[in-house]
Design a protein around this motif. Structure first.
Motif, PDB file in Angstrom:
ATOM      1  N   GLY A  27      -9.665   2.555  -3.838  1.00  0.00           N
ATOM      2  CA  GLY A  27      -8.327   2.960  -4.256  1.00  0.00           C
ATOM      3  C   GLY A  27      -7.442   3.484  -3.137  1.00  0.00           C
ATOM      4  N   VAL A  28      -7.922   3.421  -1.879  1.00  0.00           N
ATOM      5  CA  VAL A  28      -7.024   3.775  -0.765  1.00  0.00           C
ATOM      6  C   VAL A  28      -5.908   2.735  -0.748  1.00  0.00           C
ATOM      7  CG1 VAL A  28      -6.828   4.004   1.750  1.00  0.00           C
ATOM      8  CG2 VAL A  28      -8.888   4.821   0.580  1.00  0.00           C
ATOM      9  N   VAL A  29      -4.658   3.185  -0.670  1.00  0.00           N
ATOM     10  CA  VAL A  29      -3.565   2.211  -0.724  1.00  0.00           C
ATOM     11  C   VAL A  29      -3.431   1.535   0.643  1.00  0.00           C
ATOM     12  CG1 VAL A  29      -2.269   3.266  -2.619  1.00  0.00           C
ATOM     13  CG2 VAL A  29      -1.824   3.999  -0.291  1.00  0.00           C
ATOM     14  N   PRO A  30      -3.137   0.220   0.650  1.00  0.00           N
ATOM     15  CA  PRO A  30      -3.108  -0.524   1.912  1.00  0.00           C
ATOM     16  C   PRO A  30      -2.202   0.109   2.966  1.00  0.00           C
ATOM     17  CG  PRO A  30      -2.963  -2.034   0.057  1.00  0.00           C
ATOM     18  CD  PRO A  30      -2.908  -0.661  -0.520  1.00  0.00           C
ATOM     19  N   SER A  31      -1.067   0.691   2.530  1.00  0.00           N
ATOM     20  CA  SER A  31      -0.146   1.266   3.529  1.00  0.00           C
ATOM     21  C   SER A  31      -0.720   2.529   4.168  1.00  0.00           C
ATOM     22  CB  SER A  31       1.206   1.559   2.880  1.00  0.00           C
ATOM     23  OG  SER A  31       1.015   2.427   1.782  1.00  0.00           O
ATOM     24  N   ASP A  32      -1.821   3.064   3.635  1.00  0.00           N
ATOM     25  CA  ASP A  32      -2.490   4.205   4.257  1.00  0.00           C
ATOM     26  C   ASP A  32      -3.521   3.762   5.296  1.00  0.00           C
ATOM     27  OD1 ASP A  32      -1.168   6.321   3.189  1.00  0.00           O
ATOM     28  OD2 ASP A  32      -2.602   6.708   1.581  1.00  0.00           O
ATOM     29  N   ILE A  33      -3.566   2.443   5.576  1.00  0.00           N
ATOM     30  CA  ILE A  33      -4.502   1.928   6.579  1.00  0.00           C
ATOM     31  C   ILE A  33      -3.691   1.217   7.664  1.00  0.00           C
ATOM     32  CG2 ILE A  33      -6.396   0.310   7.005  1.00  0.00           C
ATOM     33  CD1 ILE A  33      -7.325   0.827   4.125  1.00  0.00           C
ATOM     34  N   ALA A  34      -3.881   1.650   8.916  1.00  0.00           N
ATOM     35  CA  ALA A  34      -3.182   1.026  10.049  1.00  0.00           C
ATOM     36  C   ALA A  34      -4.210   0.318  10.925  1.00  0.00           C
ATOM     37  CB  ALA A  34      -2.446   2.088  10.852  1.00  0.00           C
ATOM     38  N   VAL A  35      -3.847  -0.857  11.420  1.00  0.00           N
ATOM     39  CA  VAL A  35      -4.804  -1.660  12.193  1.00  0.00           C
ATOM     40  C   VAL A  35      -4.160  -2.173  13.474  1.00  0.00           C
ATOM     41  CG1 VAL A  35      -6.175  -2.383  10.193  1.00  0.00           C
ATOM     42  CG2 VAL A  35      -4.204  -3.760  10.868  1.00  0.00           C
ATOM     43  N   ALA A  36      -5.006  -2.325  14.519  1.00  0.00           N
ATOM     44  CA  ALA A  36      -4.536  -2.905  15.781  1.00  0.00           C
ATOM     45  C   ALA A  36      -5.618  -3.820  16.337  1.00  0.00           C
ATOM     46  CB  ALA A  36      -4.238  -1.803  16.792  1.00  0.00           C
ATOM     47  N   SER A  37      -5.243  -5.024  16.728  1.00  0.00           N
ATOM     48  CA  SER A  37      -6.126  -5.932  17.466  1.00  0.00           C
ATOM     49  C   SER A  37      -5.263  -7.078  17.963  1.00  0.00           C
ATOM     50  CB  SER A  37      -7.265  -6.453  16.578  1.00  0.00           C
ATOM     51  OG  SER A  37      -6.821  -7.516  15.771  1.00  0.00           O
ATOM     52  N   PRO A  38      -5.751  -7.835  18.947  1.00  0.00           N
ATOM     53  CA  PRO A  38      -4.897  -8.876  19.540  1.00  0.00           C
ATOM     54  C   PRO A  38      -4.365  -9.895  18.523  1.00  0.00           C
ATOM     55  CG  PRO A  38      -6.815  -8.489  20.915  1.00  0.00           C
ATOM     56  CD  PRO A  38      -7.018  -7.677  19.667  1.00  0.00           C
ATOM     57  N   THR A  39      -5.200 -10.387  17.604  1.00  0.00           N
ATOM     58  CA  THR A  39      -4.699 -11.432  16.684  1.00  0.00           C
ATOM     59  C   THR A  39      -4.956 -11.137  15.203  1.00  0.00           C
ATOM     60  OG1 THR A  39      -6.737 -12.694  16.939  1.00  0.00           O
ATOM     61  CG2 THR A  39      -4.910 -13.324  18.365  1.00  0.00           C
ATOM     62  N   THR A  40      -6.121 -10.605  14.881  1.00  0.00           N
ATOM     63  CA  THR A  40      -6.499 -10.500  13.469  1.00  0.00           C
ATOM     64  C   THR A  40      -5.703  -9.441  12.709  1.00  0.00           C
ATOM     65  OG1 THR A  40      -8.703 -11.148  14.137  1.00  0.00           O
ATOM     66  CG2 THR A  40      -8.499 -10.295  11.907  1.00  0.00           C
ATOM     67  N   ALA A  41      -5.259  -8.390  13.398  1.00  0.00           N
ATOM     68  CA  ALA A  41      -4.557  -7.295  12.710  1.00  0.00           C
ATOM     69  C   ALA A  41      -3.337  -7.815  11.953  1.00  0.00           C
ATOM     70  CB  ALA A  41      -4.152  -6.219  13.718  1.00  0.00           C
ATOM     71  N   ALA A  42      -2.568  -8.679  12.586  1.00  0.00           N
ATOM     72  CA  ALA A  42      -1.348  -9.204  11.933  1.00  0.00           C
ATOM     73  C   ALA A  42      -1.723 -10.014  10.696  1.00  0.00           C
ATOM     74  CB  ALA A  42      -0.562 -10.063  12.916  1.00  0.00           C
ATOM     75  N   LYS A  43      -2.842 -10.756  10.786  1.00  0.00           N
ATOM     76  CA  LYS A  43      -3.286 -11.561   9.621  1.00  0.00           C
ATOM     77  C   LYS A  43      -3.708 -10.652   8.478  1.00  0.00           C
ATOM     78  CE  LYS A  43      -4.843 -15.354  12.518  1.00  0.00           C
ATOM     79  NZ  LYS A  43      -5.976 -15.838  13.281  1.00  0.00           N
ATOM     80  N   LEU A  44      -4.385  -9.546   8.806  1.00  0.00           N
ATOM     81  CA  LEU A  44      -4.806  -8.615   7.751  1.00  0.00           C
ATOM     82  C   LEU A  44      -3.603  -7.945   7.104  1.00  0.00           C
ATOM     83  CD1 LEU A  44      -7.971  -6.821   9.180  1.00  0.00           C
ATOM     84  CD2 LEU A  44      -7.826  -8.844   7.723  1.00  0.00           C
ATOM     85  N   ALA A  45      -2.582  -7.681   7.913  1.00  0.00           N
ATOM     86  CA  ALA A  45      -1.362  -7.068   7.364  1.00  0.00           C
ATOM     87  C   ALA A  45      -0.755  -8.000   6.319  1.00  0.00           C
ATOM     88  CB  ALA A  45      -0.372  -6.782   8.487  1.00  0.00           C
ATOM     89  N   GLN A  46      -0.740  -9.290   6.622  1.00  0.00           N
ATOM     90  CA  GLN A  46      -0.190 -10.273   5.669  1.00  0.00           C
ATOM     91  C   GLN A  46      -1.072 -10.406   4.438  1.00  0.00           C
ATOM     92  OE1 GLN A  46       0.903 -14.175   7.094  1.00  0.00           O
ATOM     93  NE2 GLN A  46       2.967 -13.313   6.879  1.00  0.00           N
ATOM     94  N   ALA A  47      -2.389 -10.471   4.675  1.00  0.00           N
ATOM     95  CA  ALA A  47      -3.311 -10.743   3.569  1.00  0.00           C
ATOM     96  C   ALA A  47      -3.542  -9.521   2.675  1.00  0.00           C
ATOM     97  CB  ALA A  47      -4.648 -11.235   4.131  1.00  0.00           C
ATOM     98  N   TRP A  48      -3.638  -8.337   3.288  1.00  0.00           N
ATOM     99  CA  TRP A  48      -4.067  -7.156   2.531  1.00  0.00           C
ATOM    100  C   TRP A  48      -2.984  -6.084   2.397  1.00  0.00           C
ATOM    101  CZ3 TRP A  48      -9.550  -6.330   5.156  1.00  0.00           C
ATOM    102  CH2 TRP A  48     -10.376  -7.386   4.783  1.00  0.00           C
ATOM    103  N   GLY A  49      -1.882  -6.237   3.155  1.00  0.00           N
ATOM    104  CA  GLY A  49      -0.802  -5.249   3.058  1.00  0.00           C
ATOM    105  C   GLY A  49      -1.028  -3.996   3.881  1.00  0.00           C
ATOM    106  N   VAL A  50      -2.037  -4.024   4.778  1.00  0.00           N
ATOM    107  CA  VAL A  50      -2.219  -2.879   5.679  1.00  0.00           C
ATOM    108  C   VAL A  50      -1.140  -2.955   6.770  1.00  0.00           C
ATOM    109  CG1 VAL A  50      -4.686  -2.710   5.223  1.00  0.00           C
ATOM    110  CG2 VAL A  50      -3.901  -4.164   7.094  1.00  0.00           C
TER     111      VAL A  50
END
Ligand SMILES: NC(=O)c1ccc[n+]([C@@H]2O[C@H](COP(=O)([O-])OP(=O)(O)OC[C@H]3O[C@@H](n4cnc5c(N)ncnc54)[C@H](OP(=O)(O)O)[C@@H]3O)[C@@H](O)[C@H]2O)c1
Length: 255
Positions: free
Chosen positions: A24-47
């Motif tokens: 139940g952690v809301v996606p906007s409460d999770i921040a991610v950084a990496s060269p390529t995958t982070a942007a894909k996770l932001a699109q897929a999961w809303g982080v």
């Protein structure tokens, strides 16, 4: 303000993020950084995909989840101050983490893949954390399963049992299912039966408060068919086979 940050978003980070989202952690409460995958996770999961420095600044707790040999390179230009840092980097000690990050609020962890379904077991060793950071780490780690304080010297043994263990349990389920097929069961059915049997037995053992040794005797009546099977395991030195494989795992990790 994000609650949790991840620098590195590969298999382990994604397993942990899945576990947090499932809790139940809301996606906007999770921040991610990496060269390529982070942007894909932001699109897929809303982080939120941010730079690594932004992740540190935006999060109560920052997980380091890149490869161990990248520690010096990734942290070289990052400023952690005394932010809470949780590392999953295998083989990297608390002292090395303090040196690399400059933070004195550091947790070395070793999670297993079952964190993705909130059934993980995670070893941890820490610097002296503030009371607030103890609470933040406790909240974080217990959402992913069970967290156990383990002396750093025992991390290799923990890794062989908990980290590699899921693969060994899958191997046992596979062997059980194949034996079912050899005795006439359909493939899918044998796998379902073997999987549910292992799942139910683990839950039964956990609920019983008894040892696994005692629980074997509750299933096997003297002179019965289960006893015949257990005796055969013993004649084939099943325990020695497992012990040998675990030794190979521990020694490999130290090589
Ligand atoms: N997998 C497990 O079961 C397991 C168990 C216990 C501990 N661990 C530990 O978890 C860590 C990660 O393992 P993994 O299996 O998740 O590896 P992985 O799937 O190969 O992921 C590595 C991640 O590091 C990222 N990365 C590469 N360069 C980076 C940089 N300069 N800055 C930030 N991120 C960077 C990659 O980003 P891109 O995807 O964008 O390229 C990728 O997301 C390791 O230290 C390992 O020891 C893993």
């Amino acid at each position: 303000m994000a609650k949790y940050g991840f620098i590195g978003t590969g298999n382990m980070a994604q397993a942990m993020i899945k576990g947090l989202l499932a809790q139940g952690v809301v996606p906007s409460d999770i921040a991610v950084a990496s060269p390529t995958t982070a942007a894909k996770l932001a699109q897929a999961w809303g982080v939120q995909a941010l730079s690594a420095q932004q992740v540190i600044q935006a999060s109560d707790l920052t997980v380091l989840a890149f490869l161990p040999n990248q520690l010096a390179d990734v942290t070289a230009n990052l400023v952690f101050e005394d932010q809470l840092v949780v590392s999953v980097l295998a083989g990297v000690s608390v002292d090395q983490l303090v040196t690399a990050t400059g933070s004195h609020q550091v947790v070395r962890t070793l999670p297993n893949v079952n964190v993705a379904i909130n059934q993980g077991v995670t070893a941890f060793a820490t610097t002296t954390l503030t009371v607030a950071n103890q609470a933040i780490f406790h909240d974080f780690s217990t959402q992913l399963g069970t967290a156990i304080a383990v002396p750093e010297a025992q991390f290799a043994a923990f890794s062989a049992i908990a980290g590699s263990g899921p693969a060994y349990v899958f191997k046992f389920i596979d062997a059980l299912a194949k034996a079912g097929v050899a005795n006439g069961l359909a493939d899918d059915l044998a796998t379902t039966i073997a999987t549910q049997t292992v799942l139910g037995s683990a839950q039964m053992l956990a609920a019983s408060g008894q040892s696994a040794q005692v629980m074997q005797d509750t299933v096997a009546s003297p002179g019965g068919s289960t006893r015949a099977g257990l005796d055969d395991f013993d004649q084939q030195e099943f325990d020695a086979v497992v012990a040998h494989a675990i030794r190979a795992t521990v020694e490999h990790k130290h090589a």
